[in-house]
Enzyme design. Structure first.
Site, PDB file in Angstrom:
ATOM      1  N   CYS A 151       0.844  -1.446   0.014  1.00  0.00           N
ATOM      2  CA  CYS A 151      -0.050   0.193  -0.090  1.00  0.00           C
ATOM      3  C   CYS A 151       0.912   1.294   0.009  1.00  0.00           C
ATOM      4  O   CYS A 151       0.609   2.184  -0.804  1.00  0.00           O
ATOM      5  CB  CYS A 151      -0.845  -0.059   1.141  1.00  0.00           C
ATOM      6  SG  CYS A 151      -0.161   0.245   2.958  1.00  0.00           S
ATOM      7  N   ASP A 342      -1.983   2.097   6.712  1.00  0.00           N
ATOM      8  CA  ASP A 342      -2.610   1.764   5.407  1.00  0.00           C
ATOM      9  C   ASP A 342      -2.389   3.193   4.423  1.00  0.00           C
ATOM     10  O   ASP A 342      -2.969   4.331   5.026  1.00  0.00           O
ATOM     11  CB  ASP A 342      -3.914   1.319   5.290  1.00  0.00           C
ATOM     12  CG  ASP A 342      -4.509   0.802   3.966  1.00  0.00           C
ATOM     13  OD1 ASP A 342      -3.611   0.659   3.082  1.00  0.00           O
ATOM     14  OD2 ASP A 342      -5.632   0.761   3.908  1.00  0.00           O
ATOM     15  N   TRP A 359      -9.805   5.801  -5.105  1.00  0.00           N
ATOM     16  CA  TRP A 359      -8.394   5.577  -4.203  1.00  0.00           C
ATOM     17  C   TRP A 359      -7.859   4.263  -4.471  1.00  0.00           C
ATOM     18  O   TRP A 359      -8.368   3.364  -4.460  1.00  0.00           O
ATOM     19  CB  TRP A 359      -9.029   5.496  -2.661  1.00  0.00           C
ATOM     20  CG  TRP A 359      -9.365   6.848  -2.186  1.00  0.00           C
ATOM     21  CD1 TRP A 359     -10.812   7.155  -2.731  1.00  0.00           C
ATOM     22  CD2 TRP A 359      -8.896   8.137  -1.789  1.00  0.00           C
ATOM     23  NE1 TRP A 359     -10.955   8.572  -2.147  1.00  0.00           N
ATOM     24  CE2 TRP A 359      -9.931   9.071  -1.539  1.00  0.00           C
ATOM     25  CE3 TRP A 359      -7.834   8.564  -1.311  1.00  0.00           C
ATOM     26  CZ2 TRP A 359      -9.611  10.340  -1.043  1.00  0.00           C
ATOM     27  CZ3 TRP A 359      -7.450   9.578  -0.694  1.00  0.00           C
ATOM     28  CH2 TRP A 359      -8.555  10.527  -0.630  1.00  0.00           C
ATOM     29  N   HIS A 361      -4.761   1.424  -3.773  1.00  0.00           N
ATOM     30  CA  HIS A 361      -4.155   1.190  -2.576  1.00  0.00           C
ATOM     31  C   HIS A 361      -3.809  -0.410  -2.914  1.00  0.00           C
ATOM     32  O   HIS A 361      -4.248  -1.101  -3.900  1.00  0.00           O
ATOM     33  CB  HIS A 361      -4.837   1.280  -1.059  1.00  0.00           C
ATOM     34  CG  HIS A 361      -6.335   0.696  -1.068  1.00  0.00           C
ATOM     35  ND1 HIS A 361      -6.664  -0.190  -0.336  1.00  0.00           N
ATOM     36  CD2 HIS A 361      -7.605   1.049  -2.229  1.00  0.00           C
ATOM     37  CE1 HIS A 361      -8.068  -0.288  -0.575  1.00  0.00           C
ATOM     38  NE2 HIS A 361      -8.344   0.452  -1.627  1.00  0.00           N
TER      39      HIS A 361
END
Length: 418
Positions: A151, A342, A359, A361
């Site tokens: 991440c 994270d 987003w 990740h």
């Protein structure tokens, strides 16, 4: 901690896994008071306690390697990582290069989240995020090395050198916190420390924290226009703040707000900003982490959260991140293991509706030949990204800068592209 049960098969099939687990019902994620237990990263991923220790050690190693002048080849693991965890980290691998002209496959989509293997993300990155002055670039070995950390690697490869978290914003609802403490009863067998930590967590509004960061980034970007030295940028920024009657105008001259640009390595590089503010743009990433990081303080706060820690200034929304040491939550019961943080990359998307923003990740570092398995990359809508899990009780929205000639933060991001 239970033994892993066919984890690789689960990781391949389940499109809703992420660094903090699959997307739970919103009521549970928000801590609505229905008594349901939030799941941890380890529970969701079927990981052993040793897996979590190794992931945390690699997260910390990435922090050390991201400092200017350091490289994955010549820097040792973080001093805080145990030797056993650092040794186990040897199973991390750098993903192989992908041809520049190879198009990515469509991600697997479930609800507001899509997922893919890291190799396919590299292909998308090369087509969508890699451009320098309009030309697509192949992801270099150094960039793939950064990416392999999971991440944090995704944010790292998009922001240049490892991003600092100094200019962070959040929103804490003081009225809700006081009212809930006064009018809500603890759950059965819940201690006072657990109760106060839960109420504090539920008083943070990630949507408003994100909006605050976007508003500040917008003012910064207006100030960057036609500013060809730092002095002009700072004067323009103060003008924008005054125009909006923004409390940040009254920050001390040494504030992170005013020093953020000069502390960005790419601002000084010849192939970056070359000390010209007009060549830079303000972008956003997000970090989820645990509040109870004071190792000298109450053990209950390390287990259940520190209600007073990392609360934003009520006027400016700024969060003091100086005490963020990337320390994970302490176990309260045998077998508990918690991930230390994270990261999610947002960039400079112009989508007005926060719920439609994307987003990027990942689940963990890339270890395809180990029991942990390969790295997966996720593109989540805001609701999925911001949902709470037991490992984290804080969400900060961070502003950093990248050169405008980089396209790692495009205005439009198509989820699961093509």
């Amino acid at each position: 901690m239970h033994e892993r049960r066919n984890f690789l098969a689960i990781a391949t099939v389940s499109a809703v896994l992420c660094t903090v687990g699959f997307m739970p019902p919103v009521s549970r994620a928000a801590g609505s008071g229905n008594g349901e237990k939030e799941e941890s990263y380890a529970e969701t991923h079927d990981l052993t306690a040793n897996d979590v220790r190794t992931i945390n050690a690699l997260n910390e190693r990435a922090l050390a390697l991201g400092r200017p002048g350091e490289s994955p080849a010549d820097s040792p693991p973080s001093a805080s990582a145990s030797s056993g965890a650092a040794d186990a980290a040897d199973d991390r691998e750098t993903p192989p290069a992908e041809p520049l002209d190879r198009m990515p496959d469509t991600y697997r989509a479930v609800g507001g989240r899509s997922t893919t293997v890291v190799n396919n993300y590299i292909r998308k990155w090369q087509q969508v995020y890699s451009h320098r002055d309009g030309k697509a670039q192949q992801m270099t070995r150094e960039q793939r090395e950064r990416l392999s950390y999971g991440c944090v690697g995704i944010t790292w490869v998009n922001s240049g050198l490892y991003p600092t978290n100094k200019l962070a914003f959040a929103f804490f609802d003081e009225d809700k916190y006081r009212n809930d403490l006064r009018n809500t009863k603890p759950r059965p067998n819940e201690t006072r420390a657990e109760f106060e930590g839960r109420i504090a967590k539920g008083s943070f509004d990630e949507g408003k924290g994100f909006k605050r960061a976007r508003d500040v980034a917008s003012m910064m970007n207006k100030a960057l226009e036609n500013s060809h030295d730092e002095g002009a940028y700072l004067e323009n920024l103060k003008t924008e703040l005054a125009k909006n009657d923004d409390a940040l105008l009254h920050e001390d001259s040494r504030s992170n707000l005013y020093s953020a640009l000069r502390n960005t390595p790419s601002f000084k590089e010849k192939d970056g900003g070359n000390y010209d503010p007009s060549k830079m743009k303000a972008v956003i990433h997000s970090k989820h982490f645990w509040s109870g990081q004071d190792q000298q303080g109450s053990s209950d706060k390390r287990k259940y959260g520190d209600p007073d820690a990392f609360r934003p200034d009520q006027g400016t929304g700024l969060v003091d991140m100086s005490k963020d040491r990337n320390i994970s939550r302490s176990p309260a019961n045998p077998g508990e293991s918690w991930i230390n943080f994270d990261y999610g990359w947002f960039g400079a998307q112009t989508e007005a509706d926060a719920e439609k923003t994307v987003w990027t990740h990942g689940n963990h570092y890339h270890a395809p030949n180990s029991d942990l398995g390969p790295m997966h990359v996720y593109e989540s809508k805001f609701r999925n990204w911001s949902s709470g899990y037991a490992d984290f009780d804080r969400g900060a929205y961070v502003i950093t800068f990248i050169p405008k000639s980089w396209n790692t933060a495009p205005a439009k991001v198509k989820q699961g592209w093509p």
